[in-house]
Design an enzyme around this catalytic site. Structure first.
Site, mmCIF file in Angstrom:
data_model
loop_
_atom_site.group_PDB
_atom_site.id
_atom_site.type_symbol
_atom_site.label_atom_id
_atom_site.label_comp_id
_atom_site.label_asym_id
_atom_site.label_seq_id
_atom_site.Cartn_x
_atom_site.Cartn_y
_atom_site.Cartn_z
ATOM 1 N N TRP A 10 -4.552 -4.610 5.917
ATOM 2 C CA TRP A 10 -4.445 -3.029 6.345
ATOM 3 C C TRP A 10 -6.163 -2.111 5.356
ATOM 4 O O TRP A 10 -5.901 -1.055 5.433
ATOM 5 C CB TRP A 10 -3.001 -2.104 6.547
ATOM 6 N N HIS A 96 -9.397 -10.817 -2.866
ATOM 7 C CA HIS A 96 -10.658 -9.938 -1.715
ATOM 8 C C HIS A 96 -11.960 -9.957 -2.493
ATOM 9 O O HIS A 96 -11.523 -9.201 -3.440
ATOM 10 C CB HIS A 96 -9.627 -9.364 -1.356
ATOM 11 N N GLU A 98 -12.944 -7.049 -2.293
ATOM 12 C CA GLU A 98 -13.125 -5.579 -3.566
ATOM 13 C C GLU A 98 -11.948 -5.442 -4.885
ATOM 14 O O GLU A 98 -12.225 -5.418 -5.170
ATOM 15 C CB GLU A 98 -12.331 -4.428 -1.851
ATOM 16 N N GLY A 174 -17.242 -5.204 5.878
ATOM 17 C CA GLY A 174 -17.105 -2.951 6.968
ATOM 18 C C GLY A 174 -17.992 -2.865 6.527
ATOM 19 O O GLY A 174 -18.659 -1.090 7.033
ATOM 20 N N SER A 214 -16.365 -7.800 9.343
ATOM 21 C CA SER A 214 -16.949 -7.172 11.211
ATOM 22 C C SER A 214 -16.341 -8.038 12.174
ATOM 23 O O SER A 214 -17.051 -7.796 12.997
ATOM 24 C CB SER A 214 -18.125 -6.691 10.940
ATOM 25 N N GLY A 235 -10.641 -6.697 9.122
ATOM 26 C CA GLY A 235 -10.323 -5.455 8.017
ATOM 27 C C GLY A 235 -10.419 -4.145 9.204
ATOM 28 O O GLY A 235 -9.060 -3.899 9.725
ATOM 29 N N GLY A 236 -11.449 -3.330 9.679
ATOM 30 C CA GLY A 236 -11.241 -1.996 10.000
ATOM 31 C C GLY A 236 -10.673 -2.473 11.502
ATOM 32 O O GLY A 236 -10.223 -1.508 11.458
HETATM 33 P P1 PGA Z 1 -13.864 -5.815 7.756
HETATM 34 O O1 PGA Z 1 -13.687 -5.948 6.743
HETATM 35 O O2 PGA Z 1 -13.443 -6.469 8.998
HETATM 36 O O3 PGA Z 1 -14.107 -4.522 8.532
HETATM 37 O O4 PGA Z 1 -15.085 -5.690 7.792
HETATM 38 C C1 PGA Z 1 -12.176 -7.798 5.988
HETATM 39 C C2 PGA Z 1 -12.022 -7.895 5.279
HETATM 40 O O5 PGA Z 1 -11.881 -7.056 4.116
HETATM 41 O O6 PGA Z 1 -11.258 -8.562 4.838
#
Ligand code: PGA
Length: 251
Positions: A10, A96, A98, A174, A214, A235-236
């Protein structure tokens, strides 16, 4: 046969009210589905405890998005493995991209967290993946090999039954740019052979390798039909019950 795992990351979305609403939406829609995969959601820390209560008795398991490698101490703003356990978490996402890029986590930092997660009885979802410039320089396998080897350093084979690994090419996260099933399969197959080299054939056969970047209901089935792709880290598309369920159905 490896069981597929679909996990929703999330990120920094959903306050407590929004979290409850999303979980209730997911559970409501799952009632009518025959679920053949494991399903995990990873809400923000502030929603974990409440989420654990809502998920009790359902097929959906709970994970966190990060944790600190130390047990306790003067680490203002950090969260420990035992805090996650006591909030009801079974899983924790570690490494991750990020965390690696925005919060400067090194392979060594992540390795310490993976070790701590195992010793605390949490199952790590260990992430790795190359950036666009690394892919364009032709060093994808080299980068992935370093991240996996360093991230899993000194982890005994007996712990691997509780490990999920997730290949997440940074350029696909993302951005709406998914790796093609062929591109993903190529890296997944490389990672499986690396696990064989680092551990054993049995470990390689059994390890669950998710793809993330994605993933949407429209591309999930194609990705998840590949031999070495054992699930999705989303993610999204996990922030809406409908699209998350769409991906679960594909699995
Ligand atoms: P995303 O993110 O599906 O928005 O590309 C995946 C993730 O960061 O785990």
């Amino acid at each position: 046969m490896r069981k597929k795992i679909v996990a929703g990351n999330w990120k920094m979305f959903n306050n407590l009210e929004e979290s409850k609403e999303l979980i209730n939406g997911i559970l409501e829609k799952l009632k009518n589905e025959k679920v053949n995969c494991d399903v995990i959601i990873c809400p923000p820390y502030t929603s974990l405890s409440e989420s654990a209560g809502l998920l009790k008795g359902s097929v959906v398991k709970l994970g966190a998005q990060n944790m600190h490698a130390e047990d306790k101490g003067a680490f203002t703003g950090e969260i420990s493995s035992s805090m996650l356990k006591s909030a009801g978490c079974e899983y924790v996402i570690l490494g991750h991209s990020e965390r690696r890029t925005i919060f400067n986590e090194s392979d060594d930092d992540i390795n310490k967290k993976v070790k701590k997660a195992f010793s605390a009885g949490l199952k790590p979802i260990f992430c790795f993946g190359e950036t666009l410039s690394e892919r364009e320089s032709g060093i994808t396998n080299e980068v992935v090999k370093r991240q996996v080897t360093e991230g899993l350093k000194d982890i005994p084979e007996s712990d691997l039954v509780n490990l999920v690994v997730a290949y997440e090419p940074v350029w696909a996260i993302g951005t709406g740019k998914t790796a093609t099933p062929e591109q993903a399969e190529e890296v997944h197959s490389f990672v499986r052979s690396l696990i064989k080299e680092l551990y054993s054939e049995t470990a390689a056969e059994n390890i669950v390798i998710q793809y993330g970047g994605s993933v949407k209901p429209e591309n999930a089935a194609d990705l998840l039909s590949r031999k070495n792709i054992d699930g999705a880290l989303v993610g999204g598309a996990c922030l809406k019950a409908d699209s998350f369920i769409g991906i679960i159905k594909s699995a």
